[in-house]
Design a protein around this motif. Sequence first.
Motif, PDB file in Angstrom:
ATOM      1  N   MET A   1      28.088  36.850  36.416  1.00  0.00           N
ATOM      2  CA  MET A   1      28.663  36.264  35.266  1.00  0.00           C
ATOM      3  C   MET A   1      28.197  37.043  34.046  1.00  0.00           C
ATOM      4  N   ASN A   2      29.090  37.366  33.206  1.00  0.00           N
ATOM      5  CA  ASN A   2      28.809  38.097  31.978  1.00  0.00           C
ATOM      6  C   ASN A   2      28.645  37.118  30.831  1.00  0.00           C
ATOM      7  N   LYS A   3      27.621  37.397  30.006  1.00  0.00           N
ATOM      8  CA  LYS A   3      27.395  36.574  28.828  1.00  0.00           C
ATOM      9  C   LYS A   3      28.185  37.162  27.673  1.00  0.00           C
ATOM     10  N   PRO A   4      28.687  36.335  26.817  1.00  0.00           N
ATOM     11  CA  PRO A   4      29.395  36.878  25.669  1.00  0.00           C
ATOM     12  C   PRO A   4      28.423  37.516  24.658  1.00  0.00           C
ATOM     13  N   VAL A   5      27.173  37.012  24.595  1.00  0.00           N
ATOM     14  CA  VAL A   5      26.172  37.576  23.689  1.00  0.00           C
ATOM     15  C   VAL A   5      24.992  38.018  24.548  1.00  0.00           C
ATOM     16  N   PRO A   6      24.599  39.272  24.444  1.00  0.00           N
ATOM     17  CA  PRO A   6      23.464  39.714  25.275  1.00  0.00           C
ATOM     18  C   PRO A   6      22.146  39.136  24.754  1.00  0.00           C
ATOM     19  N   ASP A   7      21.125  39.164  25.623  1.00  0.00           N
ATOM     20  CA  ASP A   7      19.791  38.698  25.217  1.00  0.00           C
ATOM     21  C   ASP A   7      19.256  39.599  24.107  1.00  0.00           C
ATOM     22  N   PRO A   8      18.524  39.008  23.165  1.00  0.00           N
ATOM     23  CA  PRO A   8      17.961  39.835  22.100  1.00  0.00           C
ATOM     24  C   PRO A   8      16.847  40.725  22.666  1.00  0.00           C
ATOM     25  N   PRO A   9      16.553  41.816  22.004  1.00  0.00           N
ATOM     26  CA  PRO A   9      15.462  42.663  22.490  1.00  0.00           C
ATOM     27  C   PRO A   9      14.135  41.884  22.458  1.00  0.00           C
ATOM     28  N   LEU A  10      13.205  42.265  23.323  1.00  0.00           N
ATOM     29  CA  LEU A  10      11.946  41.527  23.420  1.00  0.00           C
ATOM     30  C   LEU A  10      11.143  41.622  22.125  1.00  0.00           C
ATOM     31  N   GLU A  11      11.065  42.799  21.539  1.00  0.00           N
ATOM     32  CA  GLU A  11      10.343  42.944  20.271  1.00  0.00           C
ATOM     33  C   GLU A  11      11.339  43.290  19.182  1.00  0.00           C
ATOM     34  N   THR A  12      11.446  42.404  18.253  1.00  0.00           N
ATOM     35  CA  THR A  12      12.328  42.695  17.129  1.00  0.00           C
ATOM     36  C   THR A  12      11.456  43.037  15.935  1.00  0.00           C
ATOM     37  N   THR A  13      11.328  44.282  15.641  1.00  0.00           N
ATOM     38  CA  THR A  13      10.548  44.708  14.480  1.00  0.00           C
ATOM     39  C   THR A  13      11.462  45.476  13.551  1.00  0.00           C
ATOM     40  N   THR A  14      11.170  45.308  12.295  1.00  0.00           N
ATOM     41  CA  THR A  14      11.938  46.036  11.292  1.00  0.00           C
ATOM     42  C   THR A  14      11.180  47.314  10.951  1.00  0.00           C
ATOM     43  N   PRO A  15      11.835  48.263  10.342  1.00  0.00           N
ATOM     44  CA  PRO A  15      11.132  49.481   9.933  1.00  0.00           C
ATOM     45  C   PRO A  15       9.973  49.183   8.969  1.00  0.00           C
ATOM     46  N   LEU A  16      10.129  48.157   8.143  1.00  0.00           N
ATOM     47  CA  LEU A  16       9.055  47.789   7.232  1.00  0.00           C
ATOM     48  C   LEU A  16       7.826  47.295   8.008  1.00  0.00           C
ATOM     49  N   GLU A  17       8.042  46.453   9.015  1.00  0.00           N
ATOM     50  CA  GLU A  17       6.930  45.970   9.834  1.00  0.00           C
ATOM     51  C   GLU A  17       6.239  47.128  10.560  1.00  0.00           C
ATOM     52  N   ASP A  18       7.017  48.074  11.069  1.00  0.00           N
ATOM     53  CA  ASP A  18       6.442  49.245  11.736  1.00  0.00           C
ATOM     54  C   ASP A  18       5.584  50.058  10.763  1.00  0.00           C
ATOM     55  N   ALA A  19       6.059  50.223   9.543  1.00  0.00           N
ATOM     56  CA  ALA A  19       5.310  50.984   8.543  1.00  0.00           C
ATOM     57  C   ALA A  19       4.020  50.262   8.183  1.00  0.00           C
ATOM     58  N   LEU A  20       4.084  48.938   8.013  1.00  0.00           N
ATOM     59  CA  LEU A  20       2.886  48.168   7.691  1.00  0.00           C
ATOM     60  C   LEU A  20       1.876  48.219   8.834  1.00  0.00           C
ATOM     61  N   ARG A  21       2.350  48.117  10.065  1.00  0.00           N
ATOM     62  CA  ARG A  21       1.469  48.178  11.222  1.00  0.00           C
ATOM     63  C   ARG A  21       0.793  49.554  11.303  1.00  0.00           C
ATOM     64  N   ALA A  22       1.539  50.617  11.062  1.00  0.00           N
ATOM     65  CA  ALA A  22       0.967  51.969  11.101  1.00  0.00           C
ATOM     66  C   ALA A  22      -0.059  52.142   9.980  1.00  0.00           C
ATOM     67  N   ASP A  23       0.233  51.576   8.803  1.00  0.00           N
ATOM     68  CA  ASP A  23      -0.714  51.657   7.683  1.00  0.00           C
ATOM     69  C   ASP A  23      -2.002  50.895   8.001  1.00  0.00           C
ATOM     70  N   ASP A  24      -1.862  49.713   8.602  1.00  0.00           N
ATOM     71  CA  ASP A  24      -3.047  48.938   8.989  1.00  0.00           C
ATOM     72  C   ASP A  24      -3.885  49.683  10.022  1.00  0.00           C
ATOM     73  N   GLN A  25      -3.233  50.299  10.986  1.00  0.00           N
ATOM     74  CA  GLN A  25      -3.970  51.061  12.002  1.00  0.00           C
ATOM     75  C   GLN A  25      -4.712  52.232  11.364  1.00  0.00           C
ATOM     76  N   LEU A  26      -4.076  52.904  10.417  1.00  0.00           N
ATOM     77  CA  LEU A  26      -4.720  54.023   9.741  1.00  0.00           C
ATOM     78  C   LEU A  26      -5.948  53.555   8.958  1.00  0.00           C
ATOM     79  N   LYS A  27      -5.806  52.422   8.243  1.00  0.00           N
ATOM     80  CA  LYS A  27      -6.939  51.878   7.500  1.00  0.00           C
ATOM     81  C   LYS A  27      -8.064  51.451   8.438  1.00  0.00           C
ATOM     82  N   ASN A  28      -7.711  50.837   9.565  1.00  0.00           N
ATOM     83  CA  ASN A  28      -8.726  50.421  10.530  1.00  0.00           C
ATOM     84  C   ASN A  28      -9.465  51.631  11.100  1.00  0.00           C
ATOM     85  N   ARG A  29      -8.736  52.668  11.420  1.00  0.00           N
ATOM     86  CA  ARG A  29      -9.377  53.874  11.963  1.00  0.00           C
ATOM     87  C   ARG A  29     -10.318  54.506  10.938  1.00  0.00           C
TER      88      ARG A  29
END
Length: 95
Positions: A1-29
């Motif tokens: 059976m085909n769904k009309p709407v597919p399942d959402p991706p497991l991790e939904t991150t925006t480019p802003l969240e990715d940038a903030l996460r990378a900045d936090d990792q850099l500060k932590n390091r």
Amino acid sequence: MNKPVPDPPLETTTPLEDALRADDQLKNREAIKRALDFYLSPDPIKPRLPSTMFLVHPNVDTESLLPQGDAFTMWERACSRRRLNGQHISRGHLR
């Protein structure tokens, strides 16, 4: 059976969240590196200049120094006794 709407991706991150996460990792390091450098690589100790108050010639043997050290110890003991008695102390009194 085909769904009309597919399942959402497991991790939904925006480019802003990715940038903030990378900045936090850099500060932590950087913080981790500073902490490790502080505790494991301290600043080198500045060499002390030798004191000329108690200068001993390097070629003098220890047996020659023992009588002088013994006399100094006796002088200190006498000074301590006189301090306890409240008397004035000078080297001339102890000879």
